[in-house]
Design a protein around this motif. Structure first.
Motif, PDB file in Angstrom:
ATOM      1  N   ILE A 238       0.814  -1.221   0.000  1.00 10.46           N
ATOM      2  CA  ILE A 238       0.000   0.000   0.000  1.00 10.46           C
ATOM      3  C   ILE A 238       0.846   1.268   0.000  1.00 10.46           C
ATOM      4  CG2 ILE A 238      -1.767   1.289   1.265  1.00 10.46           C
ATOM      5  CD1 ILE A 238      -2.762  -1.403   2.382  1.00 10.46           C
ATOM      6  N   GLY A 239       1.835   1.326   0.887  1.00  8.40           N
ATOM      7  CA  GLY A 239       2.626   2.546   1.036  1.00  8.40           C
ATOM      8  C   GLY A 239       3.282   3.033  -0.238  1.00  8.40           C
ATOM      9  N   ARG A 240       3.805   2.115  -1.044  1.00  6.10           N
ATOM     10  CA  ARG A 240       4.532   2.520  -2.256  1.00  6.10           C
ATOM     11  C   ARG A 240       3.620   3.172  -3.291  1.00  6.10           C
ATOM     12  NH1 ARG A 240       6.346  -2.641  -5.826  1.00  6.10           N
ATOM     13  NH2 ARG A 240       6.996  -0.916  -7.154  1.00  6.10           N
ATOM     14  N   TYR A 241       2.317   2.983  -3.151  1.00  4.97           N
ATOM     15  CA  TYR A 241       1.372   3.571  -4.107  1.00  4.97           C
ATOM     16  C   TYR A 241       0.608   4.765  -3.548  1.00  4.97           C
ATOM     17  CZ  TYR A 241       2.112  -0.868  -6.534  1.00  4.97           C
ATOM     18  OH  TYR A 241       2.680  -1.945  -7.168  1.00  4.97           O
ATOM     19  N   PHE A 242       0.416   4.804  -2.225  1.00  5.58           N
ATOM     20  CA  PHE A 242      -0.519   5.788  -1.680  1.00  5.58           C
ATOM     21  C   PHE A 242       0.026   6.707  -0.601  1.00  5.58           C
ATOM     22  CE2 PHE A 242      -3.266   2.367  -3.350  1.00  5.58           C
ATOM     23  CZ  PHE A 242      -4.007   3.119  -4.238  1.00  5.58           C
ATOM     24  N   ASP A 243       1.217   6.469  -0.075  1.00  9.10           N
ATOM     25  CA  ASP A 243       1.746   7.353   0.958  1.00  9.10           C
ATOM     26  C   ASP A 243       2.153   8.703   0.361  1.00  9.10           C
ATOM     27  OD1 ASP A 243       1.313   5.498   2.877  1.00  9.10           O
ATOM     28  OD2 ASP A 243       3.409   5.012   3.251  1.00  9.10           O
ATOM     29  N   GLY A 244       1.674   9.770   0.977  1.00  7.56           N
ATOM     30  CA  GLY A 244       2.059  11.120   0.550  1.00  7.56           C
ATOM     31  C   GLY A 244       1.675  11.431  -0.888  1.00  7.56           C
ATOM     32  N   TRP A 245       2.628  11.998  -1.628  1.00 12.36           N
ATOM     33  CA  TRP A 245       2.374  12.431  -3.009  1.00 12.36           C
ATOM     34  C   TRP A 245       2.133  11.260  -3.955  1.00 12.36           C
ATOM     35  CZ3 TRP A 245       5.630  10.572  -6.786  1.00 12.36           C
ATOM     36  CH2 TRP A 245       6.832  10.014  -6.347  1.00 12.36           C
ATOM     37  N   LYS A 246       2.501  10.047  -3.542  1.00 10.81           N
ATOM     38  CA  LYS A 246       2.381   8.877  -4.424  1.00 10.81           C
ATOM     39  C   LYS A 246       0.935   8.602  -4.816  1.00 10.81           C
ATOM     40  CE  LYS A 246       6.434   6.749  -2.264  1.00 10.81           C
ATOM     41  NZ  LYS A 246       6.904   5.654  -1.399  1.00 10.81           N
ATOM     42  N   ARG A 247       0.002   8.934  -3.918  1.00 10.97           N
ATOM     43  CA  ARG A 247      -1.408   8.667  -4.231  1.00 10.97           C
ATOM     44  C   ARG A 247      -1.854   9.464  -5.457  1.00 10.97           C
ATOM     45  NH1 ARG A 247      -4.631  11.098   0.887  1.00 10.97           N
ATOM     46  NH2 ARG A 247      -2.790  10.269   1.947  1.00 10.97           N
ATOM     47  N   HIS A 248      -1.342  10.696  -5.580  1.00  9.16           N
ATOM     48  CA  HIS A 248      -1.725  11.538  -6.721  1.00  9.16           C
ATOM     49  C   HIS A 248      -1.146  10.974  -8.020  1.00  9.16           C
ATOM     50  CE1 HIS A 248      -3.298  14.365  -3.846  1.00  9.16           C
ATOM     51  NE2 HIS A 248      -2.123  14.439  -3.237  1.00  9.16           N
ATOM     52  N   LYS A 249       0.077  10.487  -7.956  1.00 11.07           N
ATOM     53  CA  LYS A 249       0.711   9.897  -9.126  1.00 11.07           C
ATOM     54  C   LYS A 249      -0.052   8.643  -9.578  1.00 11.07           C
ATOM     55  CE  LYS A 249       5.008   7.693 -10.657  1.00 11.07           C
ATOM     56  NZ  LYS A 249       6.371   7.249 -10.255  1.00 11.07           N
ATOM     57  N   TRP A 255      -6.369   8.194 -14.543  1.00  8.55           N
ATOM     58  CA  TRP A 255      -7.276   9.216 -15.054  1.00  8.55           C
ATOM     59  C   TRP A 255      -6.856   9.655 -16.464  1.00  8.55           C
ATOM     60  CZ3 TRP A 255     -11.830  11.105 -15.092  1.00  8.55           C
ATOM     61  CH2 TRP A 255     -12.089  12.402 -15.570  1.00  8.55           C
ATOM     62  N   CYS A 256      -5.570   9.820 -16.688  1.00  8.30           N
ATOM     63  CA  CYS A 256      -5.081  10.215 -18.022  1.00  8.30           C
ATOM     64  C   CYS A 256      -5.391   9.135 -19.051  1.00  8.30           C
ATOM     65  CB  CYS A 256      -3.581  10.487 -17.969  1.00  8.30           C
ATOM     66  SG  CYS A 256      -3.140  11.992 -17.071  1.00  8.30           S
ATOM     67  N   PHE A 257      -5.243   7.879 -18.655  1.00 10.38           N
ATOM     68  CA  PHE A 257      -5.535   6.772 -19.559  1.00 10.38           C
ATOM     69  C   PHE A 257      -7.006   6.808 -19.991  1.00 10.38           C
ATOM     70  CE2 PHE A 257      -6.997   2.529 -20.545  1.00 10.38           C
ATOM     71  CZ  PHE A 257      -5.965   1.973 -21.288  1.00 10.38           C
ATOM     72  N   VAL A 258      -7.895   6.995 -19.027  1.00  5.24           N
ATOM     73  CA  VAL A 258      -9.334   7.032 -19.325  1.00  5.24           C
ATOM     74  C   VAL A 258      -9.659   8.211 -20.227  1.00  5.24           C
ATOM     75  CG1 VAL A 258     -11.628   7.394 -18.318  1.00  5.24           C
ATOM     76  CG2 VAL A 258     -10.022   5.809 -17.238  1.00  5.24           C
ATOM     77  N   ARG A 259      -9.084   9.370 -19.957  1.00  9.45           N
ATOM     78  CA  ARG A 259      -9.344  10.564 -20.762  1.00  9.45           C
ATOM     79  C   ARG A 259      -8.903  10.365 -22.209  1.00  9.45           C
ATOM     80  NH1 ARG A 259     -12.292  15.007 -20.086  1.00  9.45           N
ATOM     81  NH2 ARG A 259     -10.651  16.368 -20.858  1.00  9.45           N
ATOM     82  N   ILE A 260      -7.698   9.844 -22.386  1.00 13.91           N
ATOM     83  CA  ILE A 260      -7.169   9.661 -23.744  1.00 13.91           C
ATOM     84  C   ILE A 260      -7.988   8.640 -24.516  1.00 13.91           C
ATOM     85  CG2 ILE A 260      -5.187   8.795 -25.058  1.00 13.91           C
ATOM     86  CD1 ILE A 260      -3.402   9.996 -22.813  1.00 13.91           C
ATOM     87  N   ARG A 261      -8.302   7.501 -23.869  1.00 13.56           N
ATOM     88  CA  ARG A 261      -9.097   6.468 -24.552  1.00 13.56           C
ATOM     89  C   ARG A 261     -10.495   6.974 -24.900  1.00 13.56           C
ATOM     90  NH1 ARG A 261      -6.853   1.197 -23.988  1.00 13.56           N
ATOM     91  NH2 ARG A 261      -8.618   0.473 -25.241  1.00 13.56           N
ATOM     92  N   SER A 262     -11.056   7.808 -24.036  1.00 12.16           N
ATOM     93  CA  SER A 262     -12.379   8.367 -24.307  1.00 12.16           C
ATOM     94  C   SER A 262     -12.338   9.329 -25.482  1.00 12.16           C
ATOM     95  CB  SER A 262     -12.923   9.082 -23.060  1.00 12.16           C
ATOM     96  OG  SER A 262     -13.134   8.182 -22.012  1.00 12.16           O
ATOM     97  N   LEU A 263     -11.327  10.180 -25.506  1.00 19.28           N
ATOM     98  CA  LEU A 263     -11.196  11.150 -26.594  1.00 19.28           C
ATOM     99  C   LEU A 263     -10.991  10.456 -27.942  1.00 19.28           C
ATOM    100  CD1 LEU A 263      -8.965  13.843 -24.850  1.00 19.28           C
ATOM    101  CD2 LEU A 263     -11.364  14.091 -25.525  1.00 19.28           C
ATOM    102  N   LEU A 264     -10.236   9.372 -27.927  1.00 14.46           N
ATOM    103  CA  LEU A 264      -9.983   8.613 -29.152  1.00 14.46           C
ATOM    104  C   LEU A 264     -11.080   7.614 -29.477  1.00 14.46           C
ATOM    105  CD1 LEU A 264      -6.157   7.845 -28.653  1.00 14.46           C
ATOM    106  CD2 LEU A 264      -7.189   9.618 -30.086  1.00 14.46           C
ATOM    107  N   LYS A 265     -12.038   7.502 -28.538  1.00 14.81           N
ATOM    108  CA  LYS A 265     -13.147   6.533 -28.665  1.00 14.81           C
ATOM    109  C   LYS A 265     -12.611   5.110 -28.855  1.00 14.81           C
ATOM    110  CE  LYS A 265     -16.374   9.959 -30.522  1.00 14.81           C
ATOM    111  NZ  LYS A 265     -17.024  10.149 -29.206  1.00 14.81           N
ATOM    112  N   ARG A 266     -11.572   4.783 -28.114  1.00  9.27           N
ATOM    113  CA  ARG A 266     -11.000   3.445 -28.144  1.00  9.27           C
ATOM    114  C   ARG A 266     -11.301   2.768 -26.819  1.00  9.27           C
ATOM    115  NH1 ARG A 266      -4.901   3.311 -30.077  1.00  9.27           N
ATOM    116  NH2 ARG A 266      -5.399   1.096 -29.858  1.00  9.27           N
ATOM    117  N   TYR A 267     -12.256   1.872 -26.872  1.00  8.41           N
ATOM    118  CA  TYR A 267     -12.697   1.210 -25.647  1.00  8.41           C
ATOM    119  C   TYR A 267     -12.291  -0.253 -25.626  1.00  8.41           C
ATOM    120  CZ  TYR A 267     -15.552   5.404 -25.824  1.00  8.41           C
ATOM    121  OH  TYR A 267     -15.974   6.709 -25.917  1.00  8.41           O
TER     122      TYR A 267
END
Length: 267
Positions: A238-249, A255-267
């Motif tokens: 858990i810590g390596r993914y969510f402690d401090g600033w890591k959660r935002h990363k 979120w970026c993956f979902v946005r790009i796939r949605s814009l390209l309409k690639r599901y």
């Protein structure tokens, strides 16, 4: 042994903590539910519900969290060759069941800004439809998943759903607070699989910035939370993914993956 999981998923965290605590080797496969990877036909054939985690040992497949953890315990006993090593006690199992009864799904979704929640939900529904078209032999399972997605959206409109979830969580944490006033860990003085089940619940509250409301206000739970975060298993799972600033990363990447796939309409 293969584990299909993802760092975001609370039940996946429980199983991975158990594997790390027991020192069991396994092959890790990340299946991101936010980007719809759990909807791929290869995964759906293993678990038609599309839920994480899935644990596979040869042809043996398990996906109920407590069943997986108890299976891991049996593997650990067998691997050690020590017959005097026992599996979880009745008290530990009772705690495991109590914790598993609280469903974090709606609680978590209610605490995500609506615009993001709605955007991802719409994306995932389109993924389901695309996969249904690609794999008509799984149409029935995909149709159930699509129906479940619409039902979730309806449930999120009901204030009572969040109220009941909060009451259940508060009751669970109050009971943990009483127990931790007497023992260092949830089921006694030693770390057990009961703690493996509770740690991800506390981590989810921390990720949602709800520590003050649910953890800090309970002194024994707060002290326990500081203690368990020092364990190597927590830091790895858990810590390596969510402690401090890591959660935002971690969250921004999905979120970026979902946005790009949605814009390209690639599901």
């Amino acid at each position: 042994m293969q584990l299909y999981h993802h760092p975001f998923d609370l039940d996946s965290q429980k199983v991975r903590l158990a594997l790390e605590e027991k020192g069991i080797d396994y092959t890790s496969h990340h299946v991101n539910p936010i980007t719809g990877k759990n909807l791929d036909s290869s995964f759906f054939k293993m678990n038609p519900g599309g839920r994480l985690p899935v644990f596979q040992n040869g042809s043996h497949i398990i996906y109920k969290t407590i069943d997986v953890i108890q299976y891991i315990e049996r593997i650990a006993v067998f691997s050690s060759g020590c017959e005097n090593i026992s599996s979880s006690s009745r008290e530990v199992i009772e705690w495991m069941q109590k914790i598993q009864e609280w469903d974090p799904k709606y609680f978590s979704l209610f605490h995500i800004p609506e615009k993001y929640r709605t955007y991802v939900s719409k994306f995932l529904r389109r993924v389901v439809i695309a996969r249904m078209s690609e794999s008509p032999e799984l149409a029935g399972a995909y149709h159930r998943k699509l129906k479940e997605a619409y039902q979730t959206e309806e449930k999120l409109k009901e204030e009572d759903v969040l109220r009941r979830s909060k009451e259940h969580l508060n009751g669970l944490l109050d009971e943990a607070e009483r127990q931790l006033s007497e023992t260092a860990y949830l089921a006694g003085q030693e770390f057990t699989m009961a703690d493996v089940m509770l740690i991800p619940v506390l981590a989810r509250l921390a990720v949602l910035d709800l520590e003050n409301e649910y953890i800090t206000c309970r002194p024994n739970v707060a002290e326990y939370w500081v203690l368990v975060q020092q364990r190597p298993s927590y830091k790895k799972v858990i810590g390596r993914y969510f402690d401090g600033w890591k959660r935002h990363k971690t969250l921004l990447k999905s979120w970026c993956f979902v946005r790009i796939r949605s814009l390209l309409k690639r599901y």
